[in-house]
Design a protein around this motif. Structure first.
Motif, PDB file in Angstrom:
ATOM      1  N   VAL A   1      27.270 -16.254  66.253  1.00  0.00           N
ATOM      2  CA  VAL A   1      26.401 -16.332  65.074  1.00  0.00           C
ATOM      3  C   VAL A   1      26.026 -14.937  64.593  1.00  0.00           C
ATOM      4  O   VAL A   1      26.044 -14.645  63.390  1.00  0.00           O
ATOM      5  N   CYS A   2      25.683 -14.063  65.537  1.00  0.00           N
ATOM      6  CA  CYS A   2      25.350 -12.683  65.165  1.00  0.00           C
ATOM      7  C   CYS A   2      26.551 -11.981  64.544  1.00  0.00           C
ATOM      8  O   CYS A   2      26.402 -11.185  63.612  1.00  0.00           O
ATOM      9  N   MET A   3      27.750 -12.296  65.035  1.00  0.00           N
ATOM     10  CA  MET A   3      28.969 -11.672  64.517  1.00  0.00           C
ATOM     11  C   MET A   3      29.222 -12.086  63.069  1.00  0.00           C
ATOM     12  O   MET A   3      29.435 -11.227  62.197  1.00  0.00           O
ATOM     13  N   ILE A   4      29.192 -13.381  62.790  1.00  0.00           N
ATOM     14  CA  ILE A   4      29.479 -13.826  61.425  1.00  0.00           C
ATOM     15  C   ILE A   4      28.319 -13.500  60.489  1.00  0.00           C
ATOM     16  O   ILE A   4      28.527 -13.220  59.307  1.00  0.00           O
ATOM     17  N   GLY A   5      27.094 -13.488  61.035  1.00  0.00           N
ATOM     18  CA  GLY A   5      25.932 -13.171  60.208  1.00  0.00           C
ATOM     19  C   GLY A   5      25.924 -11.720  59.758  1.00  0.00           C
ATOM     20  O   GLY A   5      25.729 -11.416  58.573  1.00  0.00           O
ATOM     21  N   THR A   6      26.145 -10.803  60.705  1.00  0.00           N
ATOM     22  CA  THR A   6      26.168  -9.378  60.351  1.00  0.00           C
ATOM     23  C   THR A   6      27.346  -9.053  59.442  1.00  0.00           C
ATOM     24  O   THR A   6      27.271  -8.133  58.631  1.00  0.00           O
ATOM     25  N   ASN A   7      28.431  -9.818  59.563  1.00  0.00           N
ATOM     26  CA  ASN A   7      29.591  -9.589  58.695  1.00  0.00           C
ATOM     27  C   ASN A   7      29.252  -9.877  57.234  1.00  0.00           C
ATOM     28  O   ASN A   7      29.590  -9.088  56.340  1.00  0.00           O
ATOM     29  N   VAL A   8      28.565 -10.995  56.975  1.00  0.00           N
ATOM     30  CA  VAL A   8      28.241 -11.322  55.581  1.00  0.00           C
ATOM     31  C   VAL A   8      27.186 -10.373  55.023  1.00  0.00           C
ATOM     32  O   VAL A   8      27.205 -10.039  53.832  1.00  0.00           O
ATOM     33  N   TYR A   9      26.256  -9.902  55.873  1.00  0.00           N
ATOM     34  CA  TYR A   9      25.280  -8.924  55.395  1.00  0.00           C
ATOM     35  C   TYR A   9      25.967  -7.601  55.061  1.00  0.00           C
ATOM     36  O   TYR A   9      25.636  -6.948  54.064  1.00  0.00           O
ATOM     37  N   ALA A  10      26.938  -7.192  55.906  1.00  0.00           N
ATOM     38  CA  ALA A  10      27.671  -5.955  55.634  1.00  0.00           C
ATOM     39  C   ALA A  10      28.481  -6.071  54.352  1.00  0.00           C
ATOM     40  O   ALA A  10      28.602  -5.109  53.591  1.00  0.00           O
ATOM     41  N   MET A  11      29.040  -7.277  54.096  1.00  0.00           N
ATOM     42  CA  MET A  11      29.836  -7.494  52.891  1.00  0.00           C
ATOM     43  C   MET A  11      29.041  -7.242  51.612  1.00  0.00           C
ATOM     44  O   MET A  11      29.608  -6.864  50.585  1.00  0.00           O
ATOM     45  N   GLN A  12      27.741  -7.466  51.684  1.00  0.00           N
ATOM     46  CA  GLN A  12      26.915  -7.287  50.489  1.00  0.00           C
ATOM     47  C   GLN A  12      26.774  -5.827  50.091  1.00  0.00           C
ATOM     48  O   GLN A  12      26.473  -5.524  48.934  1.00  0.00           O
ATOM     49  N   HIS A  13      26.974  -4.907  51.055  1.00  0.00           N
ATOM     50  CA  HIS A  13      26.672  -3.499  50.793  1.00  0.00           C
ATOM     51  C   HIS A  13      27.858  -2.565  50.941  1.00  0.00           C
ATOM     52  O   HIS A  13      27.784  -1.412  50.478  1.00  0.00           O
ATOM     53  N   VAL A  14      28.935  -3.012  51.590  1.00  0.00           N
ATOM     54  CA  VAL A  14      30.067  -2.130  51.888  1.00  0.00           C
ATOM     55  C   VAL A  14      31.322  -2.661  51.206  1.00  0.00           C
ATOM     56  O   VAL A  14      31.569  -3.872  51.195  1.00  0.00           O
ATOM     57  N   GLY A  15      32.111  -1.768  50.620  1.00  0.00           N
ATOM     58  CA  GLY A  15      33.360  -2.152  49.975  1.00  0.00           C
ATOM     59  C   GLY A  15      34.322  -2.804  50.952  1.00  0.00           C
ATOM     60  O   GLY A  15      34.346  -2.467  52.150  1.00  0.00           O
ATOM     61  N   LEU A  16      35.142  -3.724  50.459  1.00  0.00           N
ATOM     62  CA  LEU A  16      36.006  -4.517  51.333  1.00  0.00           C
ATOM     63  C   LEU A  16      37.036  -3.658  52.063  1.00  0.00           C
ATOM     64  O   LEU A  16      37.313  -3.878  53.243  1.00  0.00           O
ATOM     65  N   GLY A  17      37.607  -2.664  51.368  1.00  0.00           N
ATOM     66  CA  GLY A  17      38.597  -1.800  52.007  1.00  0.00           C
ATOM     67  C   GLY A  17      38.016  -1.031  53.180  1.00  0.00           C
ATOM     68  O   GLY A  17      38.577  -1.013  54.283  1.00  0.00           O
ATOM     69  N   ILE A  18      36.874  -0.383  52.952  1.00  0.00           N
ATOM     70  CA  ILE A  18      36.215   0.383  54.017  1.00  0.00           C
ATOM     71  C   ILE A  18      35.716  -0.554  55.108  1.00  0.00           C
ATOM     72  O   ILE A  18      35.767  -0.222  56.304  1.00  0.00           O
ATOM     73  N   LEU A  19      35.242  -1.737  54.729  1.00  0.00           N
ATOM     74  CA  LEU A  19      34.758  -2.715  55.710  1.00  0.00           C
ATOM     75  C   LEU A  19      35.857  -3.069  56.706  1.00  0.00           C
ATOM     76  O   LEU A  19      35.635  -3.081  57.919  1.00  0.00           O
ATOM     77  N   ILE A  20      37.050  -3.353  56.183  1.00  0.00           N
ATOM     78  CA  ILE A  20      38.164  -3.749  57.048  1.00  0.00           C
ATOM     79  C   ILE A  20      38.563  -2.602  57.970  1.00  0.00           C
ATOM     80  O   ILE A  20      38.828  -2.800  59.161  1.00  0.00           O
ATOM     81  N   VAL A  21      38.603  -1.376  57.436  1.00  0.00           N
ATOM     82  CA  VAL A  21      38.985  -0.224  58.247  1.00  0.00           C
ATOM     83  C   VAL A  21      37.953   0.019  59.355  1.00  0.00           C
ATOM     84  O   VAL A  21      38.312   0.233  60.518  1.00  0.00           O
ATOM     85  N   CYS A  22      36.679  -0.024  59.001  1.00  0.00           N
ATOM     86  CA  CYS A  22      35.636   0.243  59.998  1.00  0.00           C
ATOM     87  C   CYS A  22      35.544  -0.856  61.053  1.00  0.00           C
ATOM     88  O   CYS A  22      35.205  -0.592  62.210  1.00  0.00           O
ATOM     89  N   LYS A  23      35.864  -2.094  60.656  1.00  0.00           N
ATOM     90  CA  LYS A  23      35.833  -3.181  61.627  1.00  0.00           C
ATOM     91  C   LYS A  23      36.892  -2.994  62.716  1.00  0.00           C
ATOM     92  O   LYS A  23      36.806  -3.607  63.781  1.00  0.00           O
ATOM     93  N   ASN A  24      37.905  -2.140  62.464  1.00  0.00           N
ATOM     94  CA  ASN A  24      38.880  -1.803  63.502  1.00  0.00           C
ATOM     95  C   ASN A  24      38.218  -1.174  64.725  1.00  0.00           C
ATOM     96  O   ASN A  24      38.770  -1.204  65.823  1.00  0.00           O
ATOM     97  N   LEU A  25      37.025  -0.595  64.504  1.00  0.00           N
ATOM     98  CA  LEU A  25      36.331   0.052  65.618  1.00  0.00           C
ATOM     99  C   LEU A  25      35.938  -0.946  66.707  1.00  0.00           C
ATOM    100  O   LEU A  25      35.667  -0.551  67.846  1.00  0.00           O
ATOM    101  N   SER A  26      35.910  -2.239  66.359  1.00  0.00           N
ATOM    102  CA  SER A  26      35.631  -3.239  67.400  1.00  0.00           C
ATOM    103  C   SER A  26      36.731  -3.232  68.457  1.00  0.00           C
ATOM    104  O   SER A  26      36.474  -3.512  69.635  1.00  0.00           O
ATOM    105  N   ASN A  27      37.965  -2.874  68.045  1.00  0.00           N
ATOM    106  CA  ASN A  27      39.053  -2.745  69.019  1.00  0.00           C
ATOM    107  C   ASN A  27      38.779  -1.616  70.006  1.00  0.00           C
ATOM    108  O   ASN A  27      39.107  -1.717  71.191  1.00  0.00           O
ATOM    109  N   VAL A  28      38.186  -0.523  69.500  1.00  0.00           N
ATOM    110  CA  VAL A  28      37.855   0.610  70.363  1.00  0.00           C
ATOM    111  C   VAL A  28      36.841   0.177  71.419  1.00  0.00           C
ATOM    112  O   VAL A  28      37.031   0.421  72.628  1.00  0.00           O
TER     113      VAL A  28
END
Length: 316
Positions: free
Chosen positions: A90-117
Motif C-alpha cells: 500500500v505504501c509503495m503504490i500510494g507513494t507512487n501516485v503522490y510522486a506522479m503528481q509532482h515529478v515528470g514521467l520520464g524522470i520518475l521512471i529513471v529514478c525508480k530504477n534506484l529501487s534495484n540498487v
C-alpha cells in the motif's frame, strides 16, 4: 523449406502475449498520471481505493465463471501472514501516485530504477547474495543517471522527490520481503503455489481498508467535495479512466502470466525494461514535460542501464 507450424504458432502467441503485457503495463502508468494531473483530481488514495475494489471484483467474477482456477480463497490465516507485506505494498503504490503528481514521467521512471540498487544491496546484506561486477556497474550507471536527471529537473520540488524517495524505499522493501512471505504462505497451504492471480486478489483485497484509512488521514473524504474533484467525478471521461485503470490492474496480471508461460524469465525481464522507453517518451510529449539535453541524456542513460541490468543479472 517448410516452416514448422508449431514453431510459428508459438512465435505468434509469444508476440501477442508480449504486446498485451507491454500495452497494459504502459497504459496503466499513463492513465494514472492522466487522472491525477490532467483532471486535477487531488484525492489519489480515493482513486487507488476505486482501483482496488474493481480489481477484486474482476478476479472474483472470473473465478466464479471458472475463467481462472488457480487462486486461493481469502483465508484468515493467510491474510494475517500476508498483511505486513501488504502494508508495504500500500505504501509503495500510494507513494507512487503522490510522486506522479509532482515529478515528470520520464524522470520518475529513471529514478525508480534506484529501487534495484537498494534491492541488490539488501540481497547482499540480508541474504548474502553475490553479484558480478556487471550488475554493480549497471547499478552505478542507474545512480548516476538519476542524480543527473534530478539536478536537471526544472520543476524540482522537495515534496515530489520526497515522495519519490519513499516510493523507491518501499518498492525495494516489498521486493525483499515478498519472497519470505510467499515461503511462509506455502507452509500454511502445504506447498500449494501462490499464483499471480492469488497475489492480485490478496494485495488488492487487503489494501482496501489501509487505503481507506489513508484517505481519511489525509482528509480526502472531505477533499472529495472540492469543486475540482467534483468536476472530475462528474466527468464521464475521468470515470472511464478510473475504471480502465482498475481493469488494467487485472490485465497486467493475466498478460504477464501468459507472456511468461510463452517465453523465459530473461525475455520477460528484458521486455519489462524495454517497455519503459516508450512510456518515458510518451510521457514527455503527452504531458508536455519540459526537457533539455541534460535531462534527455539522463533518461536515455537510465533506460539503457535498466536493460544492461537485466542482461547482467542473467550472468550471475
Amino acid at each position: 523449406m517448410n516452416k514448422d507450424p508449431s514453431q510459428a504458432s508459438w512465435l505468434f502467441h509469444a508476440i501477442v502475449a508480449g504486446c498485451c503485457y507491454s500495452f497494459s503495463s504502459g497504459l496503466l502508468t499513463m492513465l494514472n498520471k492522466h487522472a491525477l494531473v490532467n483532471f486535477g483530481f487531488s484525492a489519489p488514495n480515493m482513486l487507488l481505493l476505486m482501483q482496488c475494489v474493481l480489481t477484486v471484483l474482476i478476479v472474483k467474477i472470473c473465478a466464479l465463471f471458472h475463467l481462472i482456477t488457480d487462486i486461493l480463497p481469502l483465508r484468515k490465516d493467510i491474510a494475517f501472514t500476508w498483511f505486513p507485506v501488504n502494508i508495504i505494498f500500500v505504501c509503495m503504490i500510494g507513494t507512487n501516485v503522490y510522486a506522479m503528481q509532482h515529478v515528470g514521467l520520464g524522470i520518475l521512471i529513471v529514478c525508480k530504477n534506484l529501487s534495484n540498487v537498494l534491492t541488490c544491496i539488501g540481497d547482499y546484506v540480508l541474504f548474502g547474495k553475490r553479484y558480478n561486477w556487471n550488475v554493480w556497474a549497471s547499478l552505478s550507471v542507474m545512480f548516476a543517471s538519476a542524480t543527473v536527471g534530478a539536478s536537471a529537473d526544472k520543476h524540482f520540488t522537495f515534496i515530489g522527490y520526497g515522495w519519490l524517495a519513499a516510493n523507491i524505499l518501499f518498492t525495494s522493501l516489498y521486493t525483499l520481503l515478498l519472497r519470505g512471505v510467499i515461503g511462509k504462505v506455502k507452509d500454511i497451504t502445504a506447498g500449494k503455489p501462490f499464483s499471480d492471480f492469488t497475489l492480485v486478489l490478496y494485495n488488492n483485497a487487503l489494501s482496501i481498508l489501509p487505503v481507506l484509512l489513508l484517505a481519511i488521514f489525509f482528509d480526502e473524504h472531505k477533499a472529495i467535495t472540492l469543486e475540482s474533484n467534483l468536476l472530475a467525478l462528474s466527468n464521464p471521461s475521468f470515470l472511464i479512466v478510473a475504471a480502465m485503470s482498475g481493469v488494467l490492474g487485472f490485465a497486467i496480471s493475466f498478460s504477464s502470466l501468459w507472456f511468461l508461460s510463452q517465453t523465459s524469465a530473461t525475455i520477460y525481464s528484458l521486455v519489462g525494461a524495454l517497455n519503459k522507453i516508450p512510456i518515458a517518451v510518451l510521457g514527455i510529449f503527452v504531458f508536455n514535460e519540459p526537457t533539455d539535453i541534460q535531462s534527455l541524456g539522463s533518461i536515455t542513460l537510465g533506460l539503457g542501464a535498466g536493460i544492461l541490468f537485466v542482461w547482467a543479472k542473467q550472468l550471475t
